[in-house]
Design an enzyme around this catalytic site. Structure first.
Site, mmCIF file in Angstrom:
data_model
loop_
_atom_site.group_PDB
_atom_site.id
_atom_site.type_symbol
_atom_site.label_atom_id
_atom_site.label_comp_id
_atom_site.label_asym_id
_atom_site.label_seq_id
_atom_site.Cartn_x
_atom_site.Cartn_y
_atom_site.Cartn_z
ATOM 1 N N ASP A 197 7.897 -4.476 -3.955
ATOM 2 C CA ASP A 197 7.875 -5.116 -3.185
ATOM 3 C C ASP A 197 8.602 -6.095 -3.372
ATOM 4 O OD1 ASP A 197 6.696 -6.919 -1.712
ATOM 5 O OD2 ASP A 197 4.206 -7.322 -2.490
ATOM 6 N N GLU A 242 2.642 -8.676 2.625
ATOM 7 C CA GLU A 242 2.847 -7.391 3.511
ATOM 8 C C GLU A 242 1.973 -6.396 3.630
ATOM 9 O OE1 GLU A 242 4.191 -7.563 0.642
ATOM 10 O OE2 GLU A 242 3.286 -6.238 0.490
ATOM 11 N N LYS A 268 10.389 -13.101 -3.118
ATOM 12 C CA LYS A 268 10.155 -13.043 -4.269
ATOM 13 C C LYS A 268 11.135 -13.541 -5.716
ATOM 14 C CE LYS A 268 6.103 -9.768 -4.006
ATOM 15 N NZ LYS A 268 5.115 -10.869 -4.366
ATOM 16 N N ASP A 295 5.526 -11.913 2.639
ATOM 17 C CA ASP A 295 5.343 -11.687 1.333
ATOM 18 C C ASP A 295 3.839 -11.362 0.955
ATOM 19 O OD1 ASP A 295 5.593 -10.421 -1.298
ATOM 20 O OD2 ASP A 295 5.640 -12.580 -2.300
ATOM 21 N N LYS A 324 -2.726 0.843 -0.111
ATOM 22 C CA LYS A 324 -1.940 0.182 -0.095
ATOM 23 C C LYS A 324 -0.753 0.825 -0.868
ATOM 24 C CE LYS A 324 0.833 -4.540 -1.123
ATOM 25 N NZ LYS A 324 0.683 -5.375 -1.637
ATOM 26 N N ASP A 380 3.534 -1.650 -6.638
ATOM 27 C CA ASP A 380 2.744 -2.256 -5.144
ATOM 28 C C ASP A 380 2.123 -1.167 -4.788
ATOM 29 O OD1 ASP A 380 1.453 -4.336 -4.347
ATOM 30 O OD2 ASP A 380 3.292 -4.423 -3.233
ATOM 31 N N ARG A 430 -1.334 -6.794 3.655
ATOM 32 C CA ARG A 430 -2.377 -6.555 4.124
ATOM 33 C C ARG A 430 -2.366 -6.222 6.033
ATOM 34 N NH1 ARG A 430 -2.853 -13.025 2.964
ATOM 35 N NH2 ARG A 430 -2.569 -12.618 0.824
HETATM 36 N N1 BES Z 1 2.275 -7.830 -3.895
HETATM 37 C C1 BES Z 1 2.068 -9.072 -4.039
HETATM 38 C C2 BES Z 1 0.395 -8.962 -4.640
HETATM 39 C C3 BES Z 1 1.075 -9.018 -6.526
HETATM 40 C C4 BES Z 1 2.006 -10.034 -6.965
HETATM 41 C C5 BES Z 1 -0.093 -8.529 -6.913
HETATM 42 C C6 BES Z 1 1.498 -9.657 -8.859
HETATM 43 C C7 BES Z 1 -0.064 -9.114 -8.640
HETATM 44 C C8 BES Z 1 1.101 -9.098 -9.302
HETATM 45 C C9 BES Z 1 1.375 -9.301 -2.533
HETATM 46 O O1 BES Z 1 2.044 -8.450 -1.648
HETATM 47 C C10 BES Z 1 1.703 -10.836 -2.632
HETATM 48 O O2 BES Z 1 3.192 -10.897 -2.922
HETATM 49 N N2 BES Z 1 0.639 -11.496 -2.310
HETATM 50 C C11 BES Z 1 1.581 -13.009 -2.020
HETATM 51 C C12 BES Z 1 0.238 -13.172 -1.086
HETATM 52 C C13 BES Z 1 0.811 -14.293 -0.388
HETATM 53 C C14 BES Z 1 2.387 -14.518 -0.124
HETATM 54 C C15 BES Z 1 -0.177 -15.389 0.484
HETATM 55 C C16 BES Z 1 0.393 -13.397 -3.413
HETATM 56 O O3 BES Z 1 0.020 -12.995 -4.425
HETATM 57 O O4 BES Z 1 1.622 -14.346 -3.897
HETATM 58 ZN ZN ZN Z 2 2.889 -6.494 -2.225
HETATM 59 ZN ZN ZN Z 3 4.360 -9.218 -1.275
#
Ligand code: BES
Ligand code: ZN
Ligand code: ZN
Length: 500
Positions: free
Chosen positions: A272, A352, A279, A350, A267, A290, A354
């Site tokens: 992000d 994104e 966020k 968010d 990725k 990210d 996947r």
């Molecule tokens: N890049 C983030 C995941 C992340 C968050 C990694 C904090 C490390 C620390 C990812 O793109 C994301 O935002 N995931 C969301 C998914 C949710 C919206 C289902 C998450 O984990 O909050």
């Molecule tokens: Zn992300």
């Molecule tokens: Zn995200």
């Protein structure tokens, strides 16, 4: 870059600026230490008698101009109970010693650590761990600081001392391996630590292209090529950003022609913000990390090229920012990407990672690789579940996962499996499309993996969620604050075992 050497010879004869001797629990010395103790007459024995530390792990005491030696300093490094030593503890000890020495002002030093008994480990394994500890422990990212940390005073060379000349060749090969693994890890750290205004998709593409080599062909696709091939999910996430996306393909041909490659997918989200589902502000700066999945993949390619590993490996990196421009993709949108028979309802922009991975995984599966391993800072839920000491591992490839577990334990770049029972798939059902991009709060790491699983076809696959391990704002035993390069040691070990 520090110079690493290997040599055999007694401690009292070394003219280096410092000689490091292991001090075992209970004020015991190793053979080299005992020989040095004899050579120093009463100095070392007297000191040891008064020594207030009993040799607990990682503590150091330094003696200057010790009679009977040729060195400026003898540094006693506490190593604890020898029976409890592991290769990783040795790595940590070397890192601690290297950092202490760096601050001491010494330039050329020798380390008497390889004679320690570490379970069943061979000399080569011990030397590799020591060399990795030095290289990883000394890493720092200070290119943007005008005033460099003046605690670092020009450490130039470290000589890893071994007991017998006969093992010199083995030890030198081990140092070369450690150098390659550390170069890949530190490269991944550098890429991870770069700020988002520097490390853009274009920058990642350039960094990848610079790895090109006789056996490594690198293709960097720009927006037009991405449109043409049909990576529409990557394009959808990119809509909110003013910066063009990239899709990077690395084709390493170290193995036999025609052997199906191992596909590594990373990725490469260079920042992000969450997109329209923005966020919260706190720690949002950390979302420059990210792209750590892509950094790991690039680090691995750097290492295997340097090692000339006899195996075929295919690397795939989708890269974009996730921002909130007026054309940004929105909650409620329905996407169809490279895999045309799956429609995706966006419920949270968010989630994104996947989305962009779906195109890369579908493309990977189409190339008929032997297996697919992906790396992604995919879910905050994984940080909640596992913290920062183990990478989350899920997937369909049972053999891959059990082999990764072995490599993880061996390198201490550890993985921990989470389940992917079919019931979890229910959570990503959508009312208006085939699937939705979030599965609710429960089991967030698992439902993210369920989403990915829809795109890998029947290729054995393992997913590594490095959200908790890829960077560390406190730093750890062998990593400064920031990017850790987690995953590089793991996969290089995994691929090395496969290749041999
Ligand atoms: N890049 C983030 C995941 C992340 C968050 C990694 C904090 C490390 C620390 C990812 O793109 C994301 O935002 N995931 C969301 C998914 C949710 C919206 C289902 C998450 O984990 O909050
Ligand atoms: Zn992300
Ligand atoms: Zn995200």
């Amino acid at each position: 870059m520090i110079e690493l050497n290997v040599k055999a010879g007694p401690a009292d004869q070394q003219r280096d600026d410092a000689v490091v001797i292991a001090l075992l629990e209970g004020r015991e010395l190793t053979d080299s230490g005992k020989a040095l103790q004899l050579a120093t007459g009463k100095v070392l024995p007297n000191f040891l008698n008064k020594f207030d530390s009993t040799g607990s792990f990682g503590g150091t005491r330094t003696l200057y101009d010790v009679e009977g030696t040729l060195t400026q300093r003898v540094m006693l490094l506490g190593v604890g109970d020898e029976k409890k030593l592991t290769l990783h503890k040795l790595r940590v000890l070397a890192a601690k010693a290297a950092r202490k020495l760096e601050k001491s002002g010494a330039q050329d030093v020798s380390l008497y650590l390889s004679e320690l008994a570490v379970g069943e480990a061979s000399l080569a394994e011990k030397v590799q761990a020591i060399a990795e500890g030095v290289e990883l422990g000394l890493y720092r990212f200070d290119k943007y600081k005008h005033k460099k940390d003046d605690k670092h005073r020009g450490l130039r060379s470290i000589t890893i001392m071994i007991s017998s000349q006969e093992e010199l060749n083995d030890a030198e090969l081990a140092v070369a391996r450690a150098r390659a693994v550390s170069a890949g890890t530190n490269f991944a750290r550098d890429l991870s630590n770069e700020p988002g205004n520097v490390c853009t998709p274009e920058f990642l593409g350039d960094q990848a292209a610079a790895l090109s080599h006789e056996k490594l062909n690198v293709t960097v696709m720009g927006k037009a090529a991405i449109e043409e091939i049909g990576f529409y999910n990557l394009l959808a996430v990119n809509q909110g950003s003013a910066k063009e996306p990239r899709f990077i393909i690395l084709d390493y041909k170290g193995g036999n022609e025609g052997d199906a490659p191992v596909a590594l997918v990373g990725k490469g989200l260079t920042f992000d913000a969450g997109g329209i589902s923005i966020k919260p502000g706190a720690q949002m700066d950390e979302m420059k990390f990210d792209m750590c999945g892509s950094a790991v993949v690039l680090g691995i390619f750097k290492t295997i090229t340097e090692m000339n590993l006899p195996i075929n490996v295919l690397g795939l990196i989708p890269s974009t920012e996730n921002l909130l421009g007026s054309a940004a993709y929105k909650p409620g949108d329905v996407l169809v990407g490279y895999k045309k028979d799956i429609s995706i309802e966006i419920q949270n922009t968010d989630a994104e990672g996947r989305i962009i991975l779906s195109d890369a995984l579908a493309y990977a599966a189409e190339q008929k690789p032997a297996e697919i391993i992906d790396f992604a800072t995919l879910t905050g839920a994984c940080v909640v579940a596992l913290g920062s000491h183990a990478t989350g591992m899920l997937g369909t490839g049972e053999k891959i996962k059990s082999d990764l577990k072995v490599s993880g334990d061996h390198t201490y770049d550890r993985v921990w499996e989470l389940p992917m029972h079919e019931e979890y798939q229910e959570q990503i059902k959508s009312d208006i499309a085939d699937i939705r991009n979030i599965g609710g709060r429960d089991g967030g790491t698992i439902t993210a993996a369920c989403f990915l699983s829809r795109f890998v076809g029947d290729v054995p696959w393992a997913h590594l969620d490095i959200a908790g391990t890829a960077w560390n704002m406190k730093g750890n035993d062998i990593s400064a604050k920031g990017g850790t390069g987690a995953g590089v040691r793991l996969i290089v070990d995994y691929l090395s075992r496969k290749a041999s």
